[in-house]
Enzyme design. Structure first.
Site, short mmCIF file in Angstrom:
data_model
loop_
_atom_site.label_atom_id
_atom_site.label_comp_id
_atom_site.label_asym_id
_atom_site.label_seq_id
_atom_site.Cartn_x
_atom_site.Cartn_y
_atom_site.Cartn_z
N ASP A 9 87.80 -22.06 10.44
CA ASP A 9 86.93 -23.18 11.72
C ASP A 9 86.11 -22.76 12.75
OD1 ASP A 9 88.14 -25.19 13.58
OD2 ASP A 9 88.60 -24.07 14.46
N ASP A 11 85.47 -23.65 16.37
CA ASP A 11 85.70 -24.11 17.84
C ASP A 11 87.64 -24.03 18.10
OD1 ASP A 11 83.24 -25.88 19.18
OD2 ASP A 11 83.95 -26.98 17.75
N THR A 43 85.07 -27.04 9.77
CA THR A 43 85.82 -27.64 10.91
C THR A 43 84.79 -29.30 11.39
OG1 THR A 43 84.05 -27.79 12.66
CG2 THR A 43 83.20 -27.72 10.79
N GLY A 44 85.23 -29.64 12.33
CA GLY A 44 85.82 -31.32 12.40
C GLY A 44 84.17 -31.30 13.70
N LYS A 193 91.16 -30.85 5.79
CA LYS A 193 90.28 -29.81 5.96
C LYS A 193 91.13 -28.84 4.28
CE LYS A 193 88.91 -28.48 10.35
NZ LYS A 193 88.86 -27.05 11.35
N ASN A 219 93.82 -29.71 12.93
CA ASN A 219 93.65 -30.60 12.32
C ASN A 219 93.69 -29.18 11.31
OD1 ASN A 219 92.28 -29.00 14.31
ND2 ASN A 219 90.58 -29.73 13.83
#
Length: 273
Positions: A9, A11, A43-44, A193, A219
């Site tokens: 991931d 952030d 990642t988002g 994810k 997430n």
């Protein structure tokens, strides 16, 4: 080396709270990549916000973006797969946001659209710039040719707590994720994810026991539970730590570096060293 595919991931995990990628973390990732492991950012963020980190580290391969809605080849920027949303299904959420003055973005794979983007304040534009994004004015649906992969709402935590609670009572035809304290994402019901990481592992012929994932938020749960080894950051909510196989130091203490040293290089350090 046991772990052949390592998902990170961005952030709250790879980056510090100041959005910095530390030299020590980069050096460790490169050392492990040189031994044959494949890294994927999961990642988002959009591709435009995540590809620069792969290139800065010197990695090729793939990025899983928009919380699993899109996977992109780092070298060619070719879309490997994407989950497109039904535009009409987004209308009730957009109307809610307009009525309650909640900021929202419409995301295609490579572009972020905002209603009235040309009228955004410099303060708001500066926030977007931290993610390498320049938002564009949202056109009419008929003029938007690209598939939509995500709707993101952002705001203060208290406001988003209320939004999330109210939307949770609606019929759930989309995958709704709290992707950060200040963000809620709406995506295709099959996008996550974990699902994207599973597809990539299968594409690369890598068994699940040879997959490692590191993350810090809700997430990330699907990829942490899919991977043979799921590692949560110390700055994760308790539910995320409980779902993981192990916990490392926080993102401000180079937790990714410490986890990679321990599980890939056999180097164990105490937190804070």
């Amino acid at each position: 080396m046991k772990y052949k595919l390592i998902a990170l991931d961005v952030d709250g995990t790879l980056l510090t709270d100041d959005h910095e990628l530390t030299p020590g973390t980069m050096e460790t990732i490169r050392a492990i990549a040189d031994q044959g492991a494949e890294f994927v950012l999961c990642t988002g963020r959009a591709p435009i916000s995540s590809l620069p980190f792969m290139r800065r580290i010197g990695l090729e391969g793939y990025v899983i973006t928009h919380n699993g809605a899109v996977t992109v080849d780092v070298r060619t920027e070719e879309v490997v797969h994407e989950f497109a949303l039904d535009r009409q299904g987004l209308e009730p959420y957009m109307e809610y946001c307009r009525k309650h003055k909640v900021h929202f973005d419409i995301n295609t794979t490579f572009t972020v659209y905002v209603e009235g983007a040309s009228r955004l304040s410099q303060e708001v534009l500066d926030i977007y710039s931290k993610f390498f994004v320049v938002p564009q004015d949202l056109p009419a649906w008929a003029e938007l040719r690209e598939p939509i992969v995500k709707l993101t709402v952002s705001g203060e935590m208290e406001q988003l707590d209320r939004v999330f609670a109210e939307w949770s009572e609606w019929p759930q035809k989309l995958n709704m994720l709290r992707s950060g304290d200040f963000f809620i994402d709406l995506m295709h019901k099959d996008a996550s994810k974990g699902a994207a990481l599973q597809k990539l592992a299968e594409k690369r012929g890598i068994p699940v026991e040879n997959v490692m994932a590191i993350g810090n938020y809700y997430n990330d749960l699907t990829m942490l539970t899919f991977a043979g080894l799921g590692v949560a950051m110390d700055n994760s909510p308790q539910e995320v730590k409980a779902a993981a196989d192990a916990v490392t130091a926080s993102n401000n203490e180079e937790g990714v570096k410490l986890a990679l040293e321990k599980y890939c290089l056999g180097i164990t350090r105490e937190m804070g060293e």
